[in-house]
Design an enzyme around this catalytic site. Structure first.
Site: not given
Ligand code: TEU
Length: 536
Positions: A97, A197, A250
């Site tokens: 990640d 991410d 993502e």
């Molecule tokens: O997720 C980004 C993200 O958009 C999510 O936080 C989303 O807003 C939320 O879960 C609503 O469903 C990534 C990672 O996958 C997440 O685990 C992290 O918390 C976030 O980034 C920050 O790094």
């Protein structure tokens, strides 16, 4: 014909909840190594590891304090090297990640930046306040203001996520050089790619006030900006292209057009992206406002993305979402049928299939009792934030338990022994009490289980060029049934899935390649939650 990352199934491990080898209630890297044979048996070719880097764990590792070290919670760098070697021996490639939009306020760069020690002074987005408040009106993904005042530096810093996750400043070339160095360091260690991410929001074009909107004020200044594309191209050209690896972005709030700009092969940015639109079929506006699952919207959305992109990263679950069998299926009466139906759909879409630990045994949403059972920083922030609007406690609780990310973060259910065989002590997050019946030991290598259905499907797809590369064509959609075709010059398949508890008649017949009801000759009637792939 294509790339290895198109032909393999990716399995996401959320390390803290996968397998605890040293009995501290927290999963770890040696624990993952112990389970590699399990993954090989399932047919997995790529393992995506959620963050194991050194971190204060405010956001379970998505707040990185040192990109080149392993958090002692999970083990050591020697463990990590061993994981890479052991995985490679079994034909499994490791993907890390990569969290570069922000890191942790405990990162050395941030600690120095607060003190204006060069070269770190401008590594983050610092501004003076305005009219006694923050520099602009932007809001955070985790609710509330996106700015935090720092007493030491006497300025505000931007954080699009938790307060402890300051955003990096991508107008600073030195930051980009640091990122290249980190990527190179991991590729040299033997990993084969990155899940990036929130990679489409790293570049902030301006810090003007955002438009008046309810959530995510400021979005138009940082979503998929031109500068973002330039950085991705640079990372690709200078580092990634020199290795045998792939990237999956993502990409939050992405539209098909934005997605194409990010993963069109000729632009050389990302290899594929995770879109979110199909995951919004059971919500109004944001995930905290749940509504009845709109199946037709789900089918139409999947179809649209299949058409719009040449290659998708397909998923129904990850560490931020809910358990798909509870969400899109029926996790009581038709637990087995709906879990296997969803699996069939996932594996017959065009793109790389991603599954999340526990999905292969039909793990369900968590049976929380109160806020004390929840650890997630996002859930707690939102719970507190909604309190400001005087929403009653029961309503806030209802919103949280239905949507909290901790629903999928409960420990992996390996067996019916105490704590689900995940650990010998009380884990960091409670084990779902259904571990007595839903567990790996009950399903592993046993006929007629969700696990063996996944195994069969993975094997089937891995060896079928049409299922991997064939074109997609939508055939029929209604409120319960989704039918599409995958075809190339050699072969054609009709895929039909029934997302309902009633039988449905469709106008197709024929020999069945696979069905979750063991149907061999299909007569036009789909059973409740039946999925079939028809030949020809
Ligand atoms: O997720 C980004 C993200 O958009 C999510 O936080 C989303 O807003 C939320 O879960 C609503 O469903 C990534 C990672 O996958 C997440 O685990 C992290 O918390 C976030 O980034 C920050 O790094």
């Amino acid at each position: 014909m294509g790339h290895w990352w198109q032909e393999q199934t990716v399995y996401q491990v959320y390390p803290r909840s996968f397998n605890d080898s040293n009995h501290d209630g927290m999963g770890d890297i040696p624990g993952i190594i112990e389970k590699l044979d399990y993954l090989t048996a399932l047919g997995i070719g790529v393992l995506w590891l959620s963050p194991v880097y050194k971190s204060p764990q405010k956001d379970n590792g998505y707040d990185i304090a040192d990109y080149k070290d392993i958090d002692p919670l999970f083990g050591t760098m020697a463990d990590m090297d061993q994981l890479i070697v052991e995985a490679e021996k079994r034909g499994i490639k490791i993907v890390m990640d990569l969290v570069i939009n922000h890191n942790s306020d405990q990162h050395e760069w941030f600690q120095k930046s607060r003190q204006r020690i060069d070269p770190y002074t401008d590594y983050y987005i610092w501004r003076d306040g305005k009219d006694g408040g923050p520099p602009n009106n932007w809001t955070s993904f985790f609710a509330g203001e996106a700015w935090q005042y720092d007493d030491m530096r006497k300025q505000y810093y931007l954080h699009l996520f938790a307060t402890e996750q300051p955003d990096l400043n991508y107008h600073n070339k030195a930051v980009i050089e640091e990122v290249k160095d980190i990527i190179k360091c991991w590729l040299d260690r033997g990993v084969h790619g990155f899940r990036c991410d929130v990679i489409n929001i790293i570049f902030k074009s301006s810090l003007e006030d955002g438009k008046r909107q309810l959530v995510l004020k400021g979005l138009e200044h940082y979503l998929s900006q031109e500068g973002n594309h330039e950085i991705l191209q640079e990372l690709r050209r200078d580092v990634l292209d020199h290795y045998d690896c792939f990237t999956v972005g993502e990409t939050v709030l992405v539209t098909p057009k934005m997605a194409r700009d990010l993963c069109d092969p000729s632009r050389k940015e990302l290899d594929m992206i995770f879109s979110f639109e199909h995951m919004e079929a059971d919500q109004y506006f944001v995930k905290w406002f749940k509504r009845k699952f709109q199946k037709k919207v789900f089918f139409e959305t999947l179809s649209k993305w299949q058409k719009e992109l040449h290659w998708n990263a397909n998923y129904f679950e990850n560490h931020d979402q809910l358990r798909s069998v509870s969400r899109f299926g029926d996790d009581t009466r038709y637990w087995m049928e709906s879990a296997t139906m969803l699996a069939t759909l996932l594996f017959s879409l065009k793109g790389t299939p991603f599954i999340y630990q526990g999905q292969e045994i039909g793990m369900t949403n968590f049976d929380f009792q109160s806020m004390d059972d929840i650890q997630d920083v996002e859930s707690h922030n939102v719970y507190r934030f909604l309190g400001r609007f005087h929403l009653p406690k029961w309503l806030r609780w209802r919103m949280i338990f239905k949507s909290s990310r901790d629903n999928v973060r409960t420990p992996m259910q390996w067996s019916d022994s105490e704590y689900g065989g995940f650990s010998t002590v009380q884990p960091w997050l409670k084990v779902n009490s259904n571990y007595h019946t839903i567990n790996v030991a009950n399903q592993f290598h046993q006929e007629g289980t969700i696990w063996s259905y996944y195994q069969t499907l993975i094997h089937l797809r891995n060896n079928d060029q049409t299922l991997i590369y064939g074109d997609f064509e939508k055939m029929y959609i209604d409120k319960h049934v989704f039918i599409f075709r995958r075809y190339d010059e050699q072969e054609a398949y009709i895929i039909a899935v029934n997302f309902s508890t009633k039988k449905r008649t469709i106008s197709y017949r024929g020999d069945v390649l696979i069905s979750n009801y063991n149907t061999t000759r299909f007569n036009g009637v789909l059973q409740p939650y039946e999925a079939i792939i028809l030949k020809g």
